[in-house]
Design an enzyme around this catalytic site. Structure first.
Site, PDB file in Angstrom:
ATOM      1  N   ALA A 153      96.887  15.479  49.187  1.00 52.23           N
ATOM      2  CA  ALA A 153      98.266  15.476  48.697  1.00 52.23           C
ATOM      3  C   ALA A 153      98.219  15.580  47.184  1.00 52.23           C
ATOM      4  O   ALA A 153      97.311  15.053  46.536  1.00 52.23           O
ATOM      5  CB  ALA A 153      98.982  14.188  49.103  1.00 52.23           C
ATOM      6  N   LYS A 154      99.210  16.277  46.666  1.00 51.26           N
ATOM      7  CA  LYS A 154      99.221  16.483  45.221  1.00 51.26           C
ATOM      8  C   LYS A 154      99.268  15.143  44.490  1.00 51.26           C
ATOM      9  O   LYS A 154      98.608  14.960  43.480  1.00 51.26           O
ATOM     10  CB  LYS A 154     100.423  17.344  44.843  1.00 51.26           C
ATOM     11  CG  LYS A 154     100.452  17.728  43.384  1.00 51.26           C
ATOM     12  CD  LYS A 154     101.070  19.071  43.144  1.00 51.26           C
ATOM     13  CE  LYS A 154     101.241  19.348  41.661  1.00 51.26           C
ATOM     14  NZ  LYS A 154     100.048  19.900  41.032  1.00 51.26           N
ATOM     15  N   ARG A 155     100.012  14.184  45.070  1.00 50.54           N
ATOM     16  CA  ARG A 155     100.137  12.894  44.375  1.00 50.54           C
ATOM     17  C   ARG A 155      98.812  12.137  44.339  1.00 50.54           C
ATOM     18  O   ARG A 155      98.657  11.205  43.586  1.00 50.54           O
ATOM     19  CB  ARG A 155     101.251  12.040  44.984  1.00 50.54           C
ATOM     20  CG  ARG A 155     101.000  11.612  46.397  1.00 50.54           C
ATOM     21  CD  ARG A 155     102.101  10.708  46.940  1.00 50.54           C
ATOM     22  NE  ARG A 155     101.760  10.254  48.271  1.00 50.54           N
ATOM     23  CZ  ARG A 155     101.872  10.984  49.360  1.00 50.54           C
ATOM     24  NH1 ARG A 155     102.323  12.217  49.286  1.00 50.54           N
ATOM     25  NH2 ARG A 155     101.525  10.514  50.543  1.00 50.54           N
ATOM     26  N   GLY A 203      96.104  13.755  43.620  1.00 51.04           N
ATOM     27  CA  GLY A 203      95.255  14.516  42.710  1.00 51.04           C
ATOM     28  C   GLY A 203      94.666  15.797  43.266  1.00 51.04           C
ATOM     29  O   GLY A 203      93.832  16.415  42.608  1.00 51.04           O
ATOM     30  N   ASP A 251      98.131  25.909  41.049  1.00 53.67           N
ATOM     31  CA  ASP A 251      97.295  25.458  39.913  1.00 53.67           C
ATOM     32  C   ASP A 251      95.977  26.233  39.904  1.00 53.67           C
ATOM     33  O   ASP A 251      95.508  26.706  38.863  1.00 53.67           O
ATOM     34  CB  ASP A 251      96.929  23.966  40.044  1.00 53.67           C
ATOM     35  CG  ASP A 251      98.122  23.045  39.876  1.00 53.67           C
ATOM     36  OD1 ASP A 251      99.148  23.498  39.336  1.00 53.67           O
ATOM     37  OD2 ASP A 251      98.021  21.870  40.311  1.00 53.67           O
TER      38      ASP A 251
END
Ligand code: GLU
Length: 276
Positions: free
Chosen positions: A237-239, A241, A247
């Protein structure tokens, strides 16, 4: 003809787990001389950010995938409403005005789809002026259609146990359909023959199988693939990292090479496939 699909929700950017899912679905179709579809699942209320769909297309192209895009869910609301009306008229749905907090306060059993609804609004008439969701009366549905089986290409034939999930929401208070209704109708409308997605949705499939039986829809096969997890065993998950595909793309990474690595199960940075 094998028809697979990748059906991302534009609630956040795609990450490596999505790339793996898209590559798996793409390759299953292409190897069989079939079709690989992209469907944007953009009816998740205020969480939906339709502008992300364009970034998703760039991500797939960057990975070297070829797809046919089918209409986004936001263009199919009338179809969902018609199916919900039919189920309601046939007595399979009931209005529910309970809030999440009310349900939690009843100390419900926790099932595969979260808190199992204790059926409060089934037995007490819901207040007419409150916003209402429509729930599936699962026991009633199963009495008419069950028992059901479904086939997963990886895990084999499964006996559907949708009672485990209880009376799931079919029409949300804030959206004209739930994921279960929309995805089931769309997979039929898009002629999907092999529903390819992550194992995190394995437990949703019995619910979809019931909806297919109620609505007389064709029954596809499923392929639930293992999920990618980070070094601590958590879903990406992006949260936490995990860099997004956008990106990586913008940093100049080679998308074709990344797709090849995913096919070989060579994952960067401590990422691996979750054990079954
Ligand atoms: N839209 C769902 C998601 O992004 C996937 C649904 C599916 O593959 O059935 O998690």
């Amino acid at each position: 003809m094998t028809v697979t699909r990748f059906a991302p929700s534009p609630n956040g950017p795609l990450h490596l787990g999505h790339a793996y899912s898209a590559v798996v679905a793409h390759d299953l179709a292409k190897r069989a001389g079939g079709r690989f579809l992209l469907r944007i699942e953009d009816i998740d209320g205020p969480r939906s950010r339709p502008e992300l769909a364009e970034a998703f297309r760039r991500d797939l192209a960057w990975l070297g995938l070829e797809w046919e895009e089918v209409p986004a869910q936001s263009t199919r609301l009338a179809t969902y409403a018609a199916a919900a009306q039919e189920l309601l008229a046939r007595g399979y749905l009931y209005r529910c005005t309970c809030t999440r907090a009310e349900i939690v306060s009843l100390g419900p059993r926790i099932g595969s789809q979260g808190a199992v609804y204790p059926g409060t609004c089934k037995t007490r008439p819901p207040e007419p002026d409150k916003p209402a969701a429509l729930r599936l009366d699962m026991a009633r549905a199963l009495a008419d259609v069950g028992p059901l089986e479904w086939e997963d290409a990886v895990a084999g034939v499964q006996r559907a146990d949708p009672l485990e999930a209880g009376d799931v929401v079919i029409v949300r208070k804030d959206s004209p359909a739930s994921y279960h209704l929309a995805a089931t109708l769309d997979d039929a409308a898009d002629s999907v023959t092999l529903v390819t997605r992550g194992e995190d949705l394995f437990a949703a499939t019995p619910i979809h199988r019931v909806l297919q039986a109620l609505l007389d829809l064709p029954v596809p096969r499923w392929h639930h693939h293992r999920l990618l997890v980070d070094a601590s065993g958590q879903k990406l998950a992006k949260r936490r990292g995990s860099p997004s595909l956008a990106d990586r793309r913008e940093a100049g990474e080679d998308g074709l090479l990344l797709a090849e690595q995913l096919r070989l199960h060579r994952f960067p940075g401590g990422i691996s496939l979750a054990s079954a």
